[in-house]
Design a protein around this motif. Structure first.
Motif, PDB file in Angstrom:
ATOM      1  N   LEU A 367       0.843  -1.192   0.000  1.00 36.02           N
ATOM      2  CA  LEU A 367       0.000   0.000   0.000  1.00 36.02           C
ATOM      3  C   LEU A 367       0.875   1.238   0.000  1.00 36.02           C
ATOM      4  O   LEU A 367       1.804   1.368   0.807  1.00 36.02           O
ATOM      5  N   SER A 368       0.581   2.168  -0.904  1.00 42.65           N
ATOM      6  CA  SER A 368       1.317   3.420  -0.946  1.00 42.65           C
ATOM      7  C   SER A 368       0.945   4.285   0.252  1.00 42.65           C
ATOM      8  O   SER A 368      -0.246   4.429   0.589  1.00 42.65           O
ATOM      9  N   LEU A 369       1.927   4.882   0.881  1.00 39.21           N
ATOM     10  CA  LEU A 369       1.661   5.783   2.004  1.00 39.21           C
ATOM     11  C   LEU A 369       0.969   7.066   1.550  1.00 39.21           C
ATOM     12  O   LEU A 369       0.493   7.841   2.383  1.00 39.21           O
ATOM     13  N   ASP A 370       0.898   7.270   0.244  1.00 41.41           N
ATOM     14  CA  ASP A 370       0.202   8.432  -0.291  1.00 41.41           C
ATOM     15  C   ASP A 370      -1.250   8.114  -0.629  1.00 41.41           C
ATOM     16  O   ASP A 370      -1.972   8.969  -1.142  1.00 41.41           O
ATOM     17  N   ASP A 371      -1.692   6.876  -0.343  1.00 31.89           N
ATOM     18  CA  ASP A 371      -3.054   6.454  -0.680  1.00 31.89           C
ATOM     19  C   ASP A 371      -3.627   5.604   0.450  1.00 31.89           C
ATOM     20  O   ASP A 371      -4.128   4.503   0.225  1.00 31.89           O
ATOM     21  N   LEU A 372      -3.583   6.126   1.668  1.00 30.18           N
ATOM     22  CA  LEU A 372      -3.991   5.343   2.833  1.00 30.18           C
ATOM     23  C   LEU A 372      -5.487   5.073   2.875  1.00 30.18           C
ATOM     24  O   LEU A 372      -5.930   4.191   3.606  1.00 30.18           O
ATOM     25  N   ASP A 373      -6.272   5.818   2.110  1.00 30.90           N
ATOM     26  CA  ASP A 373      -7.719   5.590   2.110  1.00 30.90           C
ATOM     27  C   ASP A 373      -8.133   4.433   1.202  1.00 30.90           C
ATOM     28  O   ASP A 373      -9.313   4.070   1.164  1.00 30.90           O
ATOM     29  N   ALA A 374      -7.181   3.859   0.485  1.00 30.32           N
ATOM     30  CA  ALA A 374      -7.523   2.800  -0.468  1.00 30.32           C
ATOM     31  C   ALA A 374      -7.972   1.527   0.219  1.00 30.32           C
ATOM     32  O   ALA A 374      -8.754   0.759  -0.348  1.00 30.32           O
ATOM     33  N   LEU A 375      -7.490   1.277   1.445  1.00 32.64           N
ATOM     34  CA  LEU A 375      -7.845   0.054   2.167  1.00 32.64           C
ATOM     35  C   LEU A 375      -8.274   0.402   3.583  1.00 32.64           C
ATOM     36  O   LEU A 375      -7.801   1.388   4.166  1.00 32.64           O
ATOM     37  N   GLY A 376      -9.163  -0.403   4.147  1.00 33.03           N
ATOM     38  CA  GLY A 376      -9.582  -0.211   5.525  1.00 33.03           C
ATOM     39  C   GLY A 376      -8.539  -0.766   6.478  1.00 33.03           C
ATOM     40  O   GLY A 376      -8.164  -1.933   6.389  1.00 33.03           O
ATOM     41  N   THR A 377      -8.063   0.077   7.387  1.00 33.81           N
ATOM     42  CA  THR A 377      -7.059  -0.336   8.363  1.00 33.81           C
ATOM     43  C   THR A 377      -7.542  -0.010   9.770  1.00 33.81           C
ATOM     44  O   THR A 377      -8.283   0.960   9.968  1.00 33.81           O
ATOM     45  N   PRO A 378      -7.132  -0.782  10.787  1.00 32.66           N
ATOM     46  CA  PRO A 378      -7.506  -0.467  12.174  1.00 32.66           C
ATOM     47  C   PRO A 378      -6.981   0.909  12.577  1.00 32.66           C
ATOM     48  O   PRO A 378      -5.934   1.350  12.091  1.00 32.66           O
ATOM     49  N   LEU A 385       0.756   4.367  10.249  1.00 32.27           N
ATOM     50  CA  LEU A 385       1.006   4.622   8.836  1.00 32.27           C
ATOM     51  C   LEU A 385       1.032   6.122   8.537  1.00 32.27           C
ATOM     52  O   LEU A 385       1.845   6.593   7.726  1.00 32.27           O
ATOM     53  N   GLU A 386       0.158   6.874   9.194  1.00 32.80           N
ATOM     54  CA  GLU A 386       0.152   8.326   8.982  1.00 32.80           C
ATOM     55  C   GLU A 386       1.454   8.943   9.467  1.00 32.80           C
ATOM     56  O   GLU A 386       1.975   9.888   8.861  1.00 32.80           O
ATOM     57  N   GLN A 388       4.335   7.432   9.411  1.00 33.43           N
ATOM     58  CA  GLN A 388       5.310   7.103   8.374  1.00 33.43           C
ATOM     59  C   GLN A 388       5.128   8.013   7.167  1.00 33.43           C
ATOM     60  O   GLN A 388       6.098   8.483   6.560  1.00 33.43           O
ATOM     61  N   ALA A 389       3.877   8.301   6.798  1.00 30.43           N
ATOM     62  CA  ALA A 389       3.616   9.147   5.640  1.00 30.43           C
ATOM     63  C   ALA A 389       4.157  10.567   5.865  1.00 30.43           C
ATOM     64  O   ALA A 389       4.543  11.255   4.920  1.00 30.43           O
ATOM     65  N   ARG A 390       4.158  11.006   7.131  1.00 28.78           N
ATOM     66  CA  ARG A 390       4.667  12.344   7.459  1.00 28.78           C
ATOM     67  C   ARG A 390       6.181  12.378   7.539  1.00 28.78           C
ATOM     68  O   ARG A 390       6.772  13.424   7.801  1.00 28.78           O
ATOM     69  N   GLY A 391       6.811  11.225   7.350  1.00 29.41           N
ATOM     70  CA  GLY A 391       8.272  11.188   7.407  1.00 29.41           C
ATOM     71  C   GLY A 391       8.804  10.675   8.708  1.00 29.41           C
ATOM     72  O   GLY A 391       9.736  11.227   9.286  1.00 29.41           O
ATOM     73  N   GLY A 392       8.164   9.578   9.230  1.00 30.82           N
ATOM     74  CA  GLY A 392       8.626   8.964  10.473  1.00 30.82           C
ATOM     75  C   GLY A 392      10.038   8.428  10.335  1.00 30.82           C
ATOM     76  O   GLY A 392      10.770   8.801   9.436  1.00 30.82           O
ATOM     77  N   LEU A 393      10.345   7.481  11.191  1.00 31.82           N
ATOM     78  CA  LEU A 393      11.704   6.934  11.279  1.00 31.82           C
ATOM     79  C   LEU A 393      12.305   6.618   9.902  1.00 31.82           C
ATOM     80  O   LEU A 393      11.656   6.058   9.047  1.00 31.82           O
ATOM     81  N   PHE A 394      13.575   6.946   9.745  1.00 31.64           N
ATOM     82  CA  PHE A 394      14.354   6.961   8.524  1.00 31.64           C
ATOM     83  C   PHE A 394      13.560   7.528   7.404  1.00 31.64           C
ATOM     84  O   PHE A 394      13.732   7.268   6.286  1.00 31.64           O
TER      85      PHE A 394
END
Length: 394
Positions: A367-378, A385-386, A388-394
């Protein structure tokens, strides 16, 4: 000696108390003046929207449901559209509302309404209650709002109103208490007549509104202004100073804590997700793979080393490090989640199951971190994931 069974709760109610003959009329008149009239699922006889809202409102507050409801009906405006939608789309629209069995039953119910009822919801509460995810109270609410059917409801808010008004002791979840409440709910219905449909809509909504806005759990409005509630003159709890005691709370048990280590496999701006089974927590949602790592006591260095080894089935791991830690509270336990990120080479395209070593595209996806709405996640996984999308670790 035979073991004595624990005493069961009883629906104690004063012998001299009776349901006022104008109980239903009072609720109807109050709702028409003071009740809620502008919620997005109101002012319609569309059974699909009514049913959808009732399912969403089970164990969820109105303020949290509004945005989900509006997005859901904008995407899937009819029961036929919902029935034809892929499960992933339904779960993605539901993700964040919790109690995910509701979403699975919602989808199953829509398909059953289309296949067995021609796409038209039944108006008989008894028939509605046979559909997936619809209980007795929800069935009555859908029938009342869509067709004006005269049938009692008994959701959580209504149980609180009845417990206080009629002075019912005992936890409402106990069978004897709930049975007594259903009896009172039948008696309290407004009288049948030429305006029955309109009265039932106002009455059903009025009971819900009273419980949500006046007879609230913490500070019922009648303690400040007796005129705020149309039932205050006959309310046993207000008369006897029991508003802080009724309804009887469920006996509390210690909430156990569980631990898990989630693996965040990263391939540039993509992350690997695994589809969870339909049963159990987060059923039918896409989540991070979980690692069989000893977490008590937790050793971050050992866990990172184990993550590198465990991630080899997904590609050639480059490095591993802790990516986040959070706690998520369920109804019956608290879950401590530790996430470890492992980067794999950009050229590693195969996604393999750790047990079978076979590609399983239907149960694992990038799953692309730029398309988190594509799948249902807890919800907690979405937060990771958000980050990570904002530039989390490394």
């Amino acid at each position: 000696m035979p073991r004595k069974s624990a005493p069961r709760a009883t629906a104690a109610i004063p012998d001299d108390f009776r349901v006022p003959p104008d109980f239903g009329a009072r609720v109807v008149n109050w709702q028409r003046v003071h009740g809620r009239h502008d919620l997005p699922w109101q002012n319609t006889r569309d059974a699909y929207r009514i049913w959808l809202s009732e399912i969403m409102l089970q164990q969820t507050q109105v303020s949290a449901v509004i945005e989900y409801f509006q997005r859901f009906v904008a995407t899937l405006p009819t029961v036929q559209a919902l029935a034809a939608a892929p499960a992933d789309q339904v779960m993605a629209l539901w993700a964040g509302l919790g109690y995910y069995s509701r979403a699975r039953n919602l989808h199953r119910c829509a398909m059953q309404v289309v296949s067995e009822h021609g796409g038209v919801f039944p108006t008989d509460p008894a028939v509605l209650a046979t559909l997936p995810g619809i209980g007795r109270s929800t069935a009555a609410a859908v029938a009342a709002f869509s067709a004006g059917v005269r049938s009692p409801i008994l959701d959580g808010n209504v149980k609180r109103v009845f417990a206080r008004c009629f002075g019912i002791h005992g936890h409402p979840g106990e069978r004897a208490v709930e049975t007594r409440m259903w009896q009172l709910a039948e008696i309290a219905l407004p009288a049948a007549g030429p305006c029955q449909a309109e009265d039932m809509i106002a009455y059903t909504q009025g009971l819900m509104d009273l419980g949500a806005t006046v007879c609230s759990r913490g500070k019922p409005a009648c303690l400040v202004d007796a005129g705020a509630c149309p039932l205050s003159a006959d309310c046993v709890a207000r008369r006897d100073g029991l508003t802080g005691v009724l309804p009887t709370p469920k006996p509390r048990a210690a909430i156990p804590e569980r631990n898990t280590v989630m693996l965040m496999v990263r391939r540039e701006r993509e992350v690997l997700l695994r589809l969870r089974p339909d049963s159990g927590i987060w059923g039918g949602l896409w989540s991070l793979p979980e690692m069989p790592v000893e977490t008590v006591p937790f050793d971050a260095e050992a866990a990172e080393a184990a993550a590198l080894d465990y991630a080899r089935v997904y590609g050639a791991p480059v490095r591993a490090a802790m990516a986040g830690e959070l706690t998520h509270v369920f109804t019956h336990f608290r879950l401590l989640i530790r996430a470890i990120r492992v980067d794999v080479g950009a050229g590693d395209l195969m996604v393999q199951d750790s047990a079978t070593e076979a590609t399983t595209e239907t149960t694992q996806r990038w799953l692309s971190l730029d398309d988190l709405d594509a799948l249902g996640t807890p919800a907690p996984v979405r937060r990771l994931l958000e980050d990570q999308a904002r530039g989390g670790l490394f």
